[in-house]
Design an enzyme around this catalytic site. Structure first.
Site, PDB file in Angstrom:
ATOM      1  N   LYS A  69       0.590  -0.790  -0.079  1.00 44.23           N
ATOM      2  CA  LYS A  69      -0.138   0.567  -0.347  1.00 44.23           C
ATOM      3  C   LYS A  69       1.243   1.333   0.064  1.00 44.23           C
ATOM      4  O   LYS A  69       2.036   1.357   0.691  1.00 44.23           O
ATOM      5  CB  LYS A  69      -0.782  -0.400   1.391  1.00 44.23           C
ATOM      6  CG  LYS A  69      -0.233   0.146   2.546  1.00 44.23           C
ATOM      7  CD  LYS A  69      -1.291  -0.236   3.905  1.00 44.23           C
ATOM      8  CE  LYS A  69      -0.284  -0.516   4.825  1.00 44.23           C
ATOM      9  NZ  LYS A  69      -0.827  -0.027   5.886  1.00 44.23           N
ATOM     10  N   ARG A  75      -8.885   0.053  15.704  1.00 45.96           N
ATOM     11  CA  ARG A  75      -8.721   0.849  14.561  1.00 45.96           C
ATOM     12  C   ARG A  75      -9.449   0.638  13.713  1.00 45.96           C
ATOM     13  O   ARG A  75     -11.015   0.499  13.700  1.00 45.96           O
ATOM     14  CB  ARG A  75      -7.797   1.202  13.519  1.00 45.96           C
ATOM     15  CG  ARG A  75      -7.692   2.164  12.510  1.00 45.96           C
ATOM     16  CD  ARG A  75      -5.950   2.187  12.023  1.00 45.96           C
ATOM     17  NE  ARG A  75      -5.281   1.133  11.934  1.00 45.96           N
ATOM     18  CZ  ARG A  75      -4.231   0.384  11.499  1.00 45.96           C
ATOM     19  NH1 ARG A  75      -3.274   1.888  10.741  1.00 45.96           N
ATOM     20  NH2 ARG A  75      -3.869  -0.772  10.923  1.00 45.96           N
ATOM     21  N   TYR A  94      16.820  29.708   7.009  1.00 49.58           N
ATOM     22  CA  TYR A  94      15.567  29.928   7.410  1.00 49.58           C
ATOM     23  C   TYR A  94      15.745  30.279   8.508  1.00 49.58           C
ATOM     24  O   TYR A  94      15.934  29.386   9.871  1.00 49.58           O
ATOM     25  CB  TYR A  94      14.293  29.585   6.873  1.00 49.58           C
ATOM     26  CG  TYR A  94      13.777  29.628   5.872  1.00 49.58           C
ATOM     27  CD1 TYR A  94      13.666  30.733   4.886  1.00 49.58           C
ATOM     28  CD2 TYR A  94      13.902  28.428   4.493  1.00 49.58           C
ATOM     29  CE1 TYR A  94      13.799  31.294   3.774  1.00 49.58           C
ATOM     30  CE2 TYR A  94      12.950  29.297   3.448  1.00 49.58           C
ATOM     31  CZ  TYR A  94      13.158  30.293   2.941  1.00 49.58           C
ATOM     32  OH  TYR A  94      12.819  30.512   1.584  1.00 49.58           O
ATOM     33  N   MET A 115      12.703  24.104   1.046  1.00 46.96           N
ATOM     34  CA  MET A 115      11.437  23.631  -0.027  1.00 46.96           C
ATOM     35  C   MET A 115      12.679  22.530  -0.523  1.00 46.96           C
ATOM     36  O   MET A 115      12.188  21.846  -1.135  1.00 46.96           O
ATOM     37  CB  MET A 115      10.781  24.431  -0.645  1.00 46.96           C
ATOM     38  CG  MET A 115       9.571  23.653  -1.446  1.00 46.96           C
ATOM     39  SD  MET A 115       8.757  24.938  -2.746  1.00 46.96           S
ATOM     40  CE  MET A 115       8.144  25.365  -0.655  1.00 46.96           C
TER      41      MET A 115
HETATM   42  C1  LIG Z   1      -3.496  -4.528   8.269  1.00 43.15           C
HETATM   43  C2  LIG Z   1      -1.448  -4.059   8.231  1.00 43.15           C
HETATM   44  N1  LIG Z   1      -1.140  -4.969   8.007  1.00 43.15           N
HETATM   45  C3  LIG Z   1       0.374  -5.551   7.601  1.00 43.15           C
HETATM   46  C4  LIG Z   1       0.674  -4.459   7.179  1.00 43.15           C
HETATM   47  C5  LIG Z   1       2.726  -4.031   7.584  1.00 43.15           C
HETATM   48  O1  LIG Z   1       2.807  -3.533   8.223  1.00 43.15           O
HETATM   49  P1  LIG Z   1       4.515  -3.725   8.522  1.00 43.15           P
HETATM   50  O2  LIG Z   1       4.938  -2.331   7.296  1.00 43.15           O
HETATM   51  O3  LIG Z   1       4.833  -2.827   9.925  1.00 43.15           O
HETATM   52  O4  LIG Z   1       4.478  -4.835   8.458  1.00 43.15           O
HETATM   53  C6  LIG Z   1       0.193  -2.732   7.536  1.00 43.15           C
HETATM   54  C7  LIG Z   1       0.347  -1.646   7.797  1.00 43.15           C
HETATM   55  O5  LIG Z   1       0.213  -1.083   8.675  1.00 43.15           O
HETATM   56  C8  LIG Z   1      -1.625  -3.199   7.857  1.00 43.15           C
HETATM   57  O6  LIG Z   1      -1.792  -1.575   8.342  1.00 43.15           O
END
Ligand SMILES: Cc1ncc(COP(=O)(O)O)c(C=O)c1O
Length: 359
Positions: free
Chosen positions: A35, A130, A255, A303
């Site tokens: 992701k 969550r 800055y 930047m």
């Molecule tokens: C549901 C879930 N599983 C696995 C992972 C992988 O986490 P990590 O990068 O700490 O291995 C994530 C990432 O946040 C996640 O949201």
């Protein structure tokens, strides 16, 4: 033309890290978490490099669509599931596996007709609060999903760990106990661990492990770097020196004038800044590599540029010399500590301006 700032992505390192994960979790299948643009490394490129992963996990349906459009054939899991009938239809067309963590998602599955049933991961909230169903919701939800023609059986079972990176916390043990209690006697493959859980709780690896950070060669545990776990960092963030100048004692740099030269100083200016995702929260003194040697950030990150005190580097850096902000020779874990953040945020934060190059 060579870009001035680039993030190189070492695909051999990705494959090596996957093999390290497999060595650590020999009985589990690997759901590679890609992701957020594969943690900044490039979603499609990483998926193509990790051909041997058993599946890929993304947060959202549009990330899954990018993978399918690029021709990725492995199973793809939507970690947040779907939120309307259109997303469900797209998931059916693209053969996405769905995490179900809300009653509303079960209602969507009840209302749909699909040619091929979905692989569903029912998610239990074991204490992170969550995503996930409560223990009370879990058994009835499982029973409902069992009766649906749109759901492949047996339903898979999952949860997520909130504090697996904290060896002194008993939270993971409590989460695992809650998961065991809610799923006892139920059929179906199981998955609980992320990178930290995979390293710290081998008994919890179950059927599927879900590493993200480890695959990128980075440690999820404070106080260690990826190399300490046999991993190879995948991303190196490169820039170059675009000016070199002298700064007299008592003069300020950048800055706000937050850094003051205490001696006759040679300052290199490098082309990198928060516009590239290099964090503005870094303080003077943070390490930077110039010509492969450590030097210290001097003044605020702006930047597009930073100042680096290179007075002690011999030979003196010159225009065009290479600068590395993090990577194999300078752990992103260390830079993250200087920035008061975690390596995840730095890797994901690389901006669109940075050219990502595969090595
Ligand atoms: C549901 C879930 N599983 C696995 C992972 C992988 O986490 P990590 O990068 O700490 O291995 C994530 C990432 O946040 C996640 O949201």
């Amino acid at each position: 033309m060579k870009p001035i700032v680039s993030a190189t992505v070492d695909t051999a390192a990705l494959r090596h890290n996957l093999s390290v994960v497999r060595g650590r979790a020999p009985r589990a299948r690997v759901m590679a978490v890609v992701k957020a643009n594969a943690y900044g490394h490039g979603l499609v490129a990483v998926a193509e490099a990790l051909k041997d992963a058993d599946s890929f996990a993304v947060a959202r349906v549009d990330e899954g669509l990018v993978l399918r459009r690029a021709g990725i054939r492995q199973p793809i899991v939507l970690l947040e599931g779907v939120f309307d009938a259109e997303q469900l239809r797209a998931s059916a067309e693209n053969d996405f596996e769905l995490v179900v963590h809300l009653p509303e998602q079960i209602a969507l599955l009840q209302a749909c007709r699909v040619a091929r049933p979905f692989t569903v991961w029912l998610k239990l909230d074991t204490g992170m609060h969550r995503l996930g169903l409560t223990a009370e919701q879990f058994a009835p939800a499982l029973a409902e999903l069992r009766g649906l023609a749109s759901v492949s059986q047996p339903v898979r079972l999952m949860s997520h760990l909130a504090r697996a990176d904290e060896p002194d916390s008993d939270m993971t043990e409590r989460q695992l106990a809650r998961f065991a209690a809610a799923t006892r006697g139920q059929p179906g493959q199981r998955s609980v661990v992320n990178s930290a859980g995979l390293l710290g709780f081998p008994a919890a690896q179950m059927d599927w492990v879900r590493p993200g950070l480890l695959l990128y060669g980075v440690s999820p545990l404070a106080g260690s770097n990826g190399v300490d776990h046999g991993l190879t960092p995948v991303m190196t963030l490169h820039s170059q020196v675009i000016a070199v100048k002298g700064v007299a004692p008592g003069e300020h740099v950048g800055y706000g004038g937050s850094w003051t030269a205490a001696r006759p100083t040679r300052l290199a200016v490098a082309a990198i800044g928060y516009g590239d995702g290099y964090p503005r929260s870094l303080n003077s003194g943070a390490p930077v590599l110039v010509n492969g040697r450590r030097a210290a950030l001097a003044g605020r990150v702006s930047m597009d540029m930073i100042g680096i005190d290179v007075t002690d580097l011999d030979p003196a850096p010159a225009l065009g010399d290479p600068v590395v902000l993090w990577g194999r020779e300078l752990p992103v874990e260390e830079v993250a500590r200087w920035a008061g953040t975690i390596p995840y945020e730095l890797l994901c934060g690389i901006s669109q301006r940075v050219a990502v190059e595969l090595r």
